[in-house]
Design a protein around this motif. Structure first.
Motif, PDB file in Angstrom:
ATOM      1  N   MET A  40       1.047  -1.031   0.098  1.00 21.65           N
ATOM      2  CA  MET A  40      -0.010   0.126   0.044  1.00 21.65           C
ATOM      3  C   MET A  40       0.919   1.462  -0.079  1.00 21.65           C
ATOM      4  O   MET A  40       1.747   1.362   0.817  1.00 21.65           O
ATOM      5  CB  MET A  40      -0.849  -0.051   1.209  1.00 21.65           C
ATOM      6  CG  MET A  40      -1.716  -1.117   1.562  1.00 21.65           C
ATOM      7  SD  MET A  40      -3.134  -0.946   0.774  1.00 21.65           S
ATOM      8  CE  MET A  40      -4.079   0.070   1.983  1.00 21.65           C
ATOM      9  N   LYS A  41       0.688   2.115  -0.881  1.00 24.00           N
ATOM     10  CA  LYS A  41       1.683   3.342  -1.098  1.00 24.00           C
ATOM     11  C   LYS A  41       0.908   4.579  -0.893  1.00 24.00           C
ATOM     12  O   LYS A  41       1.401   5.375  -0.185  1.00 24.00           O
ATOM     13  CB  LYS A  41       2.162   3.286  -2.403  1.00 24.00           C
ATOM     14  CG  LYS A  41       3.031   2.179  -3.037  1.00 24.00           C
ATOM     15  CD  LYS A  41       3.050   2.064  -4.539  1.00 24.00           C
ATOM     16  CE  LYS A  41       4.220   1.410  -4.917  1.00 24.00           C
ATOM     17  NZ  LYS A  41       5.608   1.938  -4.813  1.00 24.00           N
ATOM     18  N   ASP A  42      -0.500   4.468  -1.031  1.00 18.85           N
ATOM     19  CA  ASP A  42      -1.382   5.947  -0.669  1.00 18.85           C
ATOM     20  C   ASP A  42      -2.762   5.430  -0.434  1.00 18.85           C
ATOM     21  O   ASP A  42      -3.058   4.084  -0.623  1.00 18.85           O
ATOM     22  CB  ASP A  42      -1.197   6.680  -1.897  1.00 18.85           C
ATOM     23  CG  ASP A  42      -1.124   8.221  -1.405  1.00 18.85           C
ATOM     24  OD1 ASP A  42      -1.873   8.437  -0.408  1.00 18.85           O
ATOM     25  OD2 ASP A  42      -0.392   9.054  -2.121  1.00 18.85           O
ATOM     26  N   SER A  43      -3.364   6.318   0.131  1.00 22.24           N
ATOM     27  CA  SER A  43      -4.941   5.842   0.575  1.00 22.24           C
ATOM     28  C   SER A  43      -5.919   6.293  -0.523  1.00 22.24           C
ATOM     29  O   SER A  43      -5.473   7.232  -1.410  1.00 22.24           O
ATOM     30  CB  SER A  43      -5.108   6.815   1.719  1.00 22.24           C
ATOM     31  OG  SER A  43      -4.267   6.386   2.745  1.00 22.24           O
TER      32      SER A  43
ATOM     33  N   GLY B 217     -14.748  10.222  -3.357  1.00 20.53           N
ATOM     34  CA  GLY B 217     -14.577  11.037  -4.878  1.00 20.53           C
ATOM     35  C   GLY B 217     -13.400  10.686  -5.670  1.00 20.53           C
ATOM     36  O   GLY B 217     -13.290  11.196  -6.798  1.00 20.53           O
ATOM     37  N   ASP B 218     -12.723   9.496  -5.438  1.00 15.64           N
ATOM     38  CA  ASP B 218     -11.758   9.183  -6.143  1.00 15.64           C
ATOM     39  C   ASP B 218     -12.200   8.279  -6.886  1.00 15.64           C
ATOM     40  O   ASP B 218     -13.293   7.397  -6.678  1.00 15.64           O
ATOM     41  CB  ASP B 218     -10.605   8.477  -5.276  1.00 15.64           C
ATOM     42  CG  ASP B 218      -9.706   9.298  -4.551  1.00 15.64           C
ATOM     43  OD1 ASP B 218      -9.613  10.522  -4.976  1.00 15.64           O
ATOM     44  OD2 ASP B 218      -8.827   8.866  -3.597  1.00 15.64           O
ATOM     45  N   THR B 219     -11.550   8.092  -8.197  1.00 10.95           N
ATOM     46  CA  THR B 219     -12.164   6.763  -9.194  1.00 10.95           C
ATOM     47  C   THR B 219     -10.816   5.841  -8.773  1.00 10.95           C
ATOM     48  O   THR B 219      -9.813   6.235  -9.229  1.00 10.95           O
ATOM     49  CB  THR B 219     -12.361   7.370 -10.599  1.00 10.95           C
ATOM     50  OG1 THR B 219     -13.280   8.384 -10.618  1.00 10.95           O
ATOM     51  CG2 THR B 219     -12.461   6.127 -11.266  1.00 10.95           C
ATOM     52  N   MET B 220     -11.015   4.798  -8.525  1.00  2.45           N
ATOM     53  CA  MET B 220     -10.183   3.903  -8.586  1.00  2.45           C
ATOM     54  C   MET B 220     -10.098   3.137  -9.784  1.00  2.45           C
ATOM     55  O   MET B 220     -11.220   2.452 -10.279  1.00  2.45           O
ATOM     56  CB  MET B 220     -10.455   2.463  -7.396  1.00  2.45           C
ATOM     57  CG  MET B 220     -10.692   3.085  -5.976  1.00  2.45           C
ATOM     58  SD  MET B 220     -10.367   1.647  -4.865  1.00  2.45           S
ATOM     59  CE  MET B 220     -12.073   1.211  -4.955  1.00  2.45           C
ATOM     60  N   VAL B 221      -8.935   2.620 -10.541  1.00  2.00           N
ATOM     61  CA  VAL B 221      -8.864   1.939 -11.592  1.00  2.00           C
ATOM     62  C   VAL B 221      -8.069   0.817 -11.178  1.00  2.00           C
ATOM     63  O   VAL B 221      -6.602   0.912 -10.916  1.00  2.00           O
ATOM     64  CB  VAL B 221      -8.303   2.824 -12.665  1.00  2.00           C
ATOM     65  CG1 VAL B 221      -8.571   1.728 -14.007  1.00  2.00           C
ATOM     66  CG2 VAL B 221      -9.391   4.004 -12.905  1.00  2.00           C
ATOM     67  N   PHE B 222      -8.248  -0.530 -11.432  1.00  2.00           N
ATOM     68  CA  PHE B 222      -7.485  -1.698 -11.218  1.00  2.00           C
ATOM     69  C   PHE B 222      -6.971  -2.088 -12.631  1.00  2.00           C
ATOM     70  O   PHE B 222      -7.597  -2.075 -13.589  1.00  2.00           O
ATOM     71  CB  PHE B 222      -8.617  -3.006 -10.832  1.00  2.00           C
ATOM     72  CG  PHE B 222      -8.956  -2.652  -9.235  1.00  2.00           C
ATOM     73  CD1 PHE B 222      -8.146  -3.054  -8.209  1.00  2.00           C
ATOM     74  CD2 PHE B 222     -10.031  -1.916  -9.113  1.00  2.00           C
ATOM     75  CE1 PHE B 222      -8.619  -2.993  -6.622  1.00  2.00           C
ATOM     76  CE2 PHE B 222     -10.542  -1.711  -7.766  1.00  2.00           C
ATOM     77  CZ  PHE B 222      -9.757  -2.084  -6.721  1.00  2.00           C
ATOM     78  N   HIS B 223      -5.714  -2.505 -12.587  1.00  4.80           N
ATOM     79  CA  HIS B 223      -5.110  -2.909 -13.829  1.00  4.80           C
ATOM     80  C   HIS B 223      -4.438  -4.260 -13.541  1.00  4.80           C
ATOM     81  O   HIS B 223      -3.961  -4.474 -12.222  1.00  4.80           O
ATOM     82  CB  HIS B 223      -3.941  -1.818 -14.061  1.00  4.80           C
ATOM     83  CG  HIS B 223      -4.465  -0.458 -14.263  1.00  4.80           C
ATOM     84  ND1 HIS B 223      -4.754   0.330 -15.352  1.00  4.80           N
ATOM     85  CD2 HIS B 223      -4.521   0.468 -13.124  1.00  4.80           C
ATOM     86  CE1 HIS B 223      -5.098   1.574 -14.788  1.00  4.80           C
ATOM     87  NE2 HIS B 223      -4.881   1.520 -13.695  1.00  4.80           N
TER      88      HIS B 223
ATOM     89  N   VAL C  23      -0.135   5.471  -8.518  1.00  6.18           N
ATOM     90  CA  VAL C  23      -0.373   3.932  -8.058  1.00  6.18           C
ATOM     91  C   VAL C  23      -0.319   4.133  -6.602  1.00  6.18           C
ATOM     92  O   VAL C  23       0.342   4.365  -5.976  1.00  6.18           O
ATOM     93  CB  VAL C  23       0.559   3.102  -8.601  1.00  6.18           C
ATOM     94  CG1 VAL C  23       0.580   1.729  -8.184  1.00  6.18           C
ATOM     95  CG2 VAL C  23       0.689   3.124 -10.033  1.00  6.18           C
ATOM     96  N   THR C  24      -1.669   3.746  -6.197  1.00 14.54           N
ATOM     97  CA  THR C  24      -2.015   3.674  -4.649  1.00 14.54           C
ATOM     98  C   THR C  24      -1.686   2.207  -3.998  1.00 14.54           C
ATOM     99  O   THR C  24      -1.421   2.377  -2.791  1.00 14.54           O
ATOM    100  CB  THR C  24      -3.363   4.087  -4.360  1.00 14.54           C
ATOM    101  OG1 THR C  24      -4.134   3.097  -4.602  1.00 14.54           O
ATOM    102  CG2 THR C  24      -3.597   5.551  -4.764  1.00 14.54           C
ATOM    103  N   THR C  25      -1.758   1.188  -4.894  1.00 15.40           N
ATOM    104  CA  THR C  25      -1.399  -0.164  -4.220  1.00 15.40           C
ATOM    105  C   THR C  25      -0.834  -1.054  -5.447  1.00 15.40           C
ATOM    106  O   THR C  25      -1.406  -0.883  -6.408  1.00 15.40           O
ATOM    107  CB  THR C  25      -2.670  -0.960  -3.810  1.00 15.40           C
ATOM    108  OG1 THR C  25      -3.403  -0.196  -2.888  1.00 15.40           O
ATOM    109  CG2 THR C  25      -2.306  -2.031  -2.955  1.00 15.40           C
TER     110      THR C  25
END
Lengths: 159, 169
Positions: A90-93, A97-103, A131-133
């Motif tokens: 985990m690098k950031d929270s 309001g965020d849009t998480m995008v999984f790749h 990149v948050t995780t």
């Protein structure tokens, strides 16, 4: 039951997983925290998160993040895919309001000495450019039609 | 730089803080978790699929630590061991006031099923020599949290790498 999914012959190194975008709301964060029995206030109380954690809002907890990665993987493999190992950084929270995008992409494909077919995935979660995780996962898929990784036990299961 | 104390060396490889979950694995939490991430995997929603593929309903593997998170309140409770108590023991024993987790790996064994009552314990695997990073000076350690079901079958291991440190003056 006719649900199948990926088999070994359908996967190659370099394959990309379809991206998954999720709009995060306060409800998303609270639902994940309660589902994982995490009662800590920074996952449901915005004032606490701002004043005590110094963050701009409540944020997604680690088990919820893990549950999202699990869903992202099984959306791709189908129900016969069996998770063997998952590793997180985990690098950031992630905030409402965020849009998480999984790749994700396939890093390695192998068959172990017990004839279990394994796919190693590099996965990451981004919000905007950040990149948050980062996540590495090792998942077993059927070696051929009729194979079922979930039937493996003992020495036949080497995650 | 200082050697590890005999106390800390004695913790390495030792099974500590064994405890049983406060409640049985149950489908209500499985549904809530799947709903929270919109996980439509038929293993968790379709009994026929679960019977065919996994020999009956199972819980999502990544829920493994959920079954040990204590109730917010329980009658007569005073204090209890914190999750990952070995991590806090190390901070205290090594006089390292700050700590971060740098890595978390979960390995999965037998599927966890509704009705299971799981047991867990913690094992300190290693403590590094003193290191200095941009955070400060301290040591890295690896702690495994082991999980098994009521039949004594291994269901998973969570492995944490922590770095306990003191901010450099």
């Amino acid at each position: 039951m006719s649900v199948r999914g990926l088999t070994l012959d359908q996967v190659q190194v370099g394959d990309k997983l379809p991206e998954l975008a999720v709009e995060v709301t306060p409800t998303t964060v609270v639902l994940g925290a309660l589902a994982s029995r995490d009662w800590r206030p920074m996952h449901h109380d915005k004032d606490f998160a701002q004043e005590r954690n110094g963050t701009r809002h409540i944020f997604v907890n680690t088990p919820h993040n893990a549950a999202y990665f699990e869903r992202y993987i099984s959306d791709w493999t189908g129900p016969y895919g069996r998770l063997g190992r998952i590793q997180f950084r985990m690098k950031d929270s992630v905030f409402p309001g965020d849009t998480m995008v999984f790749h994700g992409q396939v890093e390695k494909v192998e068959t172990d000495p017990a004839d279990c077919a394994w796919v190693e995935l590099l996965l990451w979660l981004s919000v905007g450019e950040k990149v948050t995780t980062q996540c590495n996962a090792r998942v077993a898929i059927p070696a051929h039609d009729g194979d079922n990784p979930w039937a493996r036990r003992g020495e036949a299961w080497r995650p | 730089m200082s050697e590890l104390s005999a106390e800390v060396q004695g913790w390495i490889g030792q099974r500590r803080y064994e405890q049983q979950g406060e409640f049985d694995v149950e489908r209500g939490y499985v549904f809530t978790t799947c709903a929270s991430v919109e996980n439509g995997n038929p293993l968790f929603w379709d009994d026929e699929a679960a019977a065919e593929i996994t020999g009956g309903p199972i819980a999502p593997p990544t829920m493994i630590s959920v079954w040990f998170r204590p109730h917010y309140w329980a009658p007569g409770r005073s204090e209890q061991a914190q999750p990952l108590q070995v991590h806090f023991d190390l901070k205290q024993a090594l006089a390292l006031p700050e700590a971060v987790m740098t890595d978390n790996t979960i390995t999965f064994g037998e599927p966890v099923r509704p009705g299971d009552r799981l047991t867990t314990w913690q094992v300190l695997r290693s403590v590094s020599d003193p290191k200095t990073t941009k955070l400060g000076s301290g040591r890295f350690w690896v702690i495994d949290v082991e999980y098994q079901n009521q039949k004594g079958e291994w269901v998973g291991t969570e492995s944490y790498t922590g770095f306990g440190y003191r901010r450099d003056a």
